[in-house]
Design a protein around this motif. Structure first.
Motif, PDB file in Angstrom:
ATOM      1  N   UNK A  68     -12.413   4.704  13.669  1.00 30.32           N
ATOM      2  CA  UNK A  68     -11.105   4.580  13.035  1.00 30.32           C
ATOM      3  C   UNK A  68     -10.997   3.213  12.363  1.00 30.32           C
ATOM      4  N   UNK A  69     -10.239   3.177  11.242  1.00 33.77           N
ATOM      5  CA  UNK A  69      -9.987   1.925  10.537  1.00 33.77           C
ATOM      6  C   UNK A  69      -8.514   1.862  10.147  1.00 33.77           C
ATOM      7  N   UNK A  70      -7.869   0.755  10.506  1.00 35.83           N
ATOM      8  CA  UNK A  70      -6.455   0.580  10.180  1.00 35.83           C
ATOM      9  C   UNK A  70      -6.315  -0.499   9.111  1.00 35.83           C
ATOM     10  N   UNK A  71      -5.434  -0.236   8.141  1.00 36.62           N
ATOM     11  CA  UNK A  71      -5.141  -1.203   7.082  1.00 36.62           C
ATOM     12  C   UNK A  71      -3.629  -1.248   6.852  1.00 36.62           C
ATOM     13  N   UNK A  72      -3.168  -2.313   6.194  1.00 35.71           N
ATOM     14  CA  UNK A  72      -1.739  -2.397   5.893  1.00 35.71           C
ATOM     15  C   UNK A  72      -1.534  -2.968   4.500  1.00 35.71           C
ATOM     16  N   UNK A  73      -0.430  -2.554   3.884  1.00 36.75           N
ATOM     17  CA  UNK A  73      -0.059  -3.015   2.557  1.00 36.75           C
ATOM     18  C   UNK A  73       1.420  -3.352   2.606  1.00 36.75           C
ATOM     19  N   UNK A  74       1.716  -4.634   2.766  1.00 39.75           N
ATOM     20  CA  UNK A  74       3.098  -5.042   2.982  1.00 39.75           C
ATOM     21  C   UNK A  74       3.957  -4.933   1.726  1.00 39.75           C
ATOM     22  N   UNK A  75       3.335  -4.874   0.560  1.00 42.31           N
ATOM     23  CA  UNK A  75       4.123  -4.718  -0.670  1.00 42.31           C
ATOM     24  C   UNK A  75       4.953  -3.444  -0.610  1.00 42.31           C
ATOM     25  N   UNK A  76       4.363  -2.373  -0.071  1.00 39.07           N
ATOM     26  CA  UNK A  76       5.105  -1.119   0.041  1.00 39.07           C
ATOM     27  C   UNK A  76       5.309  -0.700   1.491  1.00 39.07           C
ATOM     28  N   UNK A  77       5.199  -1.654   2.408  1.00 41.86           N
ATOM     29  CA  UNK A  77       5.505  -1.421   3.833  1.00 41.86           C
ATOM     30  C   UNK A  77       4.728  -0.236   4.404  1.00 41.86           C
ATOM     31  N   UNK A  78       3.453  -0.147   4.081  1.00 42.51           N
ATOM     32  CA  UNK A  78       2.641   0.997   4.488  1.00 42.51           C
ATOM     33  C   UNK A  78       1.456   0.571   5.349  1.00 42.51           C
ATOM     34  N   UNK A  79       1.175   1.364   6.358  1.00 46.53           N
ATOM     35  CA  UNK A  79      -0.099   1.234   7.063  1.00 46.53           C
ATOM     36  C   UNK A  79      -0.817   2.574   6.994  1.00 46.53           C
TER      37      UNK A  79
END
Length: 125
Positions: A68-79
């Motif tokens: 599993x790999x988790x990532x986040x993109x705070x510009x659009x509040x998404x993980x």
């Protein structure tokens, strides 16, 4: 209170892949780590993966490490949680969660914040 929109669950054969996504309504000032817990029938809740905000520190349960790999993109509040080489033991409801810390506190369910309603992942042939 933070609201969640979760997507990406479903039915997949063993060895297959799924990608979960979670959009939060806002970024908490205190509970800045985000990730997923899962709950399977008859089993204890398990912290699957988390990611911190500033350093993008990631932490995984031993049972999913390397798959599993988790990532986040705070510009659009998404993980997102990319799940590969899925096994029947991964079958569970996956909940998007916020927390104050990502790491051992996450493993032990301490300092957790808001929870999403969950999305079902079923791995079966």
């Amino acid at each position: 209170q933070v609201q969640f929109v979760e997507s990406g669950g479903g039915l997949v054969q063993p060895g297959g892949s799924l990608r979960l996504s979670c959009v939060t309504s806002e970024n908490s000032l205190t509970h800045t780590a985000k990730g997923y817990f899962r709950q399977a029938p008859g089993k204890e809740r398990e912290g699957v993966a988390c990611i911190s905000r500033n350093l993008r520190f990631t932490h995984y349960a031993p049972s999913v490490e390397g798959r599993f790999t988790i990532t986040r993109h705070d510009v659009n509040n998404t993980i997102t949680l990319q799940m590969n080489s899925l096994e029947p033991e991964d079958t569970a409801v996956y909940h998007c969660t916020t927390a104050r810390f990502c790491g051992r506190d996450w493993d032990e369910g301490r300092f957790l914040g808001s929870w999403g309603q969950g999305t079902q992942v079923t791995v079966s042939s």
